[in-house]
Motif scaffolding. Structure first.
Motif, PDB file in Angstrom:
ATOM      1  N   LEU A   1      26.251  18.888 -22.125  1.00 17.43           N
ATOM      2  CA  LEU A   1      25.306  19.010 -21.024  1.00 17.43           C
ATOM      3  C   LEU A   1      24.977  20.463 -20.706  1.00 17.43           C
ATOM      4  O   LEU A   1      23.926  20.743 -20.131  1.00 17.43           O
ATOM      5  CB  LEU A   1      25.876  18.326 -19.773  1.00 17.43           C
ATOM      6  N   SER A   2      25.860  21.381 -21.049  1.00 18.94           N
ATOM      7  CA  SER A   2      25.649  22.789 -20.742  1.00 18.94           C
ATOM      8  C   SER A   2      25.397  23.583 -22.017  1.00 18.94           C
ATOM      9  O   SER A   2      25.887  23.234 -23.095  1.00 18.94           O
ATOM     10  CB  SER A   2      26.878  23.372 -20.038  1.00 18.94           C
TER      11      SER A   2
ATOM     12  N   THR B   1      26.171  26.391 -24.647  1.00 21.11           N
ATOM     13  CA  THR B   1      27.496  26.840 -25.067  1.00 21.11           C
ATOM     14  C   THR B   1      27.434  28.137 -25.856  1.00 21.11           C
ATOM     15  O   THR B   1      26.432  28.450 -26.499  1.00 21.11           O
ATOM     16  CB  THR B   1      28.203  25.770 -25.923  1.00 21.11           C
TER      17      THR B   1
ATOM     18  N   PRO C   1      21.798  23.230 -24.458  1.00 22.96           N
ATOM     19  CA  PRO C   1      22.432  21.917 -24.255  1.00 22.96           C
ATOM     20  C   PRO C   1      21.933  20.936 -25.293  1.00 22.96           C
ATOM     21  O   PRO C   1      20.797  21.030 -25.762  1.00 22.96           O
ATOM     22  CB  PRO C   1      21.982  21.525 -22.837  1.00 22.96           C
TER      23      PRO C   1
ATOM     24  N   ASP D   1      16.386  18.086 -23.159  1.00 26.41           N
ATOM     25  CA  ASP D   1      16.126  19.251 -22.316  1.00 26.41           C
ATOM     26  C   ASP D   1      15.024  20.048 -23.001  1.00 26.41           C
ATOM     27  O   ASP D   1      15.236  20.623 -24.070  1.00 26.41           O
ATOM     28  CB  ASP D   1      17.397  20.083 -22.174  1.00 26.41           C
TER      29      ASP D   1
ATOM     30  N   PRO E   1      31.856  21.119 -20.369  1.00 20.04           N
ATOM     31  CA  PRO E   1      30.620  20.330 -20.490  1.00 20.04           C
ATOM     32  C   PRO E   1      29.843  20.738 -21.743  1.00 20.04           C
ATOM     33  O   PRO E   1      28.757  21.307 -21.691  1.00 20.04           O
ATOM     34  CB  PRO E   1      29.866  20.697 -19.216  1.00 20.04           C
ATOM     35  N   THR E   2      30.408  20.450 -22.898  1.00 18.91           N
ATOM     36  CA  THR E   2      29.888  21.021 -24.137  1.00 18.91           C
ATOM     37  C   THR E   2      28.567  20.433 -24.582  1.00 18.91           C
ATOM     38  O   THR E   2      27.916  21.001 -25.442  1.00 18.91           O
ATOM     39  CB  THR E   2      30.918  20.852 -25.262  1.00 18.91           C
TER      40      THR E   2
ATOM     41  N   THR F   1      30.560  28.794 -21.950  1.00 20.19           N
ATOM     42  CA  THR F   1      29.220  28.316 -21.623  1.00 20.19           C
ATOM     43  C   THR F   1      28.378  29.477 -21.104  1.00 20.19           C
ATOM     44  O   THR F   1      28.900  30.553 -20.807  1.00 20.19           O
ATOM     45  CB  THR F   1      29.267  27.203 -20.560  1.00 20.19           C
ATOM     46  N   TRP F   2      27.085  29.242 -20.998  1.00 18.11           N
ATOM     47  CA  TRP F   2      26.178  30.252 -20.455  1.00 18.11           C
ATOM     48  C   TRP F   2      25.078  29.541 -19.682  1.00 18.11           C
ATOM     49  O   TRP F   2      24.871  28.336 -19.819  1.00 18.11           O
ATOM     50  CB  TRP F   2      25.598  31.132 -21.557  1.00 18.11           C
ATOM     51  N   ARG F   3      24.397  30.288 -18.865  1.00 21.30           N
ATOM     52  CA  ARG F   3      23.276  29.723 -18.128  1.00 21.30           C
ATOM     53  C   ARG F   3      22.230  30.807 -17.921  1.00 21.30           C
ATOM     54  O   ARG F   3      22.519  32.004 -18.006  1.00 21.30           O
ATOM     55  CB  ARG F   3      23.727  29.160 -16.779  1.00 21.30           C
TER      56      ARG F   3
END
Length: 352
Positions: free
Chosen positions: A296-297, A299, A269, A35, A293-294, A309-311
């Motif tokens: 792919l996402s 954290t 990620p 990513d 989803p530790t 998680t965060w986005r």
């Protein structure tokens, strides 16, 4: 001190010893960058007052390089490490992709033709995007079309040429990634004997990721288990170790704070703090691991443990960060997450 606390320190997340992207990437051996924005933040997370523009500058100045050095996965590596890592690790990765490449009819004759086309297209310091290279290949009668679940043939051709040391990623063209010829992008370096390369990789890993087991090292590097054990054996005199719960953990002894600084960390990620180990149970509750989803996402880590998680969402020159904790946070923990969020937005150079 717990394993997780020590890893936060050795990985430069909770304590910073370096000032440049190249120093951090070299210390860790490689930083996963599948990513691209996350890979840049993985570097920024480990440096004081470094911005995304500083990481982009390091790429443009060729002190760090994005390519496929191990496990068939994109990483940032220090410029001086690219060639010896490929020489040591690429052949095993290529062999593992043999069936898929045969299904895509990517035999050596096709790859020789592709190598000629791509080399001609990039010679002279030219940098081309992925789509531009696909057009060159298609124009030469080498199909880059998609093949169902196998993915696009063009991607696998470029992947293989990168493993062969022909190409790597260069600087961005606007928002697009470009490819360049490795031999034009980086100065030549003397090859390392295989045993020296194995020892160097092992020392780099246990220095930047320790405490870790030999199984962790084999997973991270993509080496066979016998090669991983042999590499570790070459450097045990330079490492310390502890036996914990029936496993032997190796690490490089050195000066570090005796107490973990308090705080929260927003990890990207595929961050090395998680993906750098085969066994991630020290940082992730095994009962929740499958549900969260530790890898792919992005954290949230507090006290060495993943707590949610965060986005992010980019909005007209600003960034909105949304945190989703998996448990109720205390007031001090919420303040720590807010501070970590401010640090991330400062890295991007955008208001939150």
């Amino acid at each position: 001190m717990k394993i997780t606390d020590r890893r936060l320190l050795t990985q430069q997340i909770a304590h910073h010893n370096f000032n440049t992207p190249a120093e951090v990437v070299s210390w860790l051996g490689a930083v996963q960058a599948q990513d691209y924005p996350g890979g840049k933040w993985a570097i920024g997370l480990r440096l004081p007052e470094v911005t995304e523009a500083d990481v982009e500058r390091a790429i443009g100045e060729r002190t760090i390089v994005r390519t496929w050095p191990m496990r068939g996965t994109l990483h940032f590596v220090a410029a001086e490490d690219v060639r010896w890592l490929l020489a040591l690790l690429a052949s095993r990765t290529i062999a593992g992709a043999g069936l898929r490449h045969r299904q895509l009819e990517m035999d050596e004759a096709v790859l020789r033709r592709a190598r000629t086309v791509v080399t001609k297209a990039l010679t002279g310091g030219r940098a081309l995007t992925r789509d531009a290279l696909y057009r060159k290949l298609d124009g030469a009668g080498i199909s880059t079309a998609a093949h169902g679940v196998l993915g696009r043939r063009g991607f696998h051709i470029l992947w293989r040429l990168a493993h062969d040391g022909i190409i790597c990623f260069g600087a961005r063209e606007g928002k697009q990634q470009t490819f360049v010829l490795l031999d034009e992008w980086l100065p030549p370096v003397a090859p390392l004997p295989r045993d020296e390369a194995l020892a160097k990789l092992a020392l780099r890993y246990f220095t930047g990721h320790g405490p870790a087991t030999v199984q962790d090292f084999a997973w991270w590097s993509g080496l066979s288990a016998p090669d991983a054990r042999a590499a570790l054996a070459m450097v045990t005199s330079q490492l310390a170790h502890e036996d914990i719960a029936g496993a032997t953990y190796w690490y490089r002894d050195g000066e570090a704070p005796r107490k973990l600084p308090a705080g929260a960390h927003l990890l990207p990620p595929f961050d090395e703090y998680l993906v750098g180990y085969r066994d991630r149970s020290a940082a992730v509750d095994p009962a929740r691991f499958e549900a969260m989803p530790t890898l792919l996402s992005p954290t949230i880590v507090i006290g060495g443990r993943v707590v949610g998680t965060w986005r992010r969402r980019l909005e007209r020159g600003s960034v909105r960060v949304t945190c989703e904790p998996a448990r109720e946070l205390t007031a001090p923990e919420r303040r720590a997450v807010d501070a970590a969020t401010r640090r991330y937005t400062a890295f991007l150079g955008m208001p939150g």
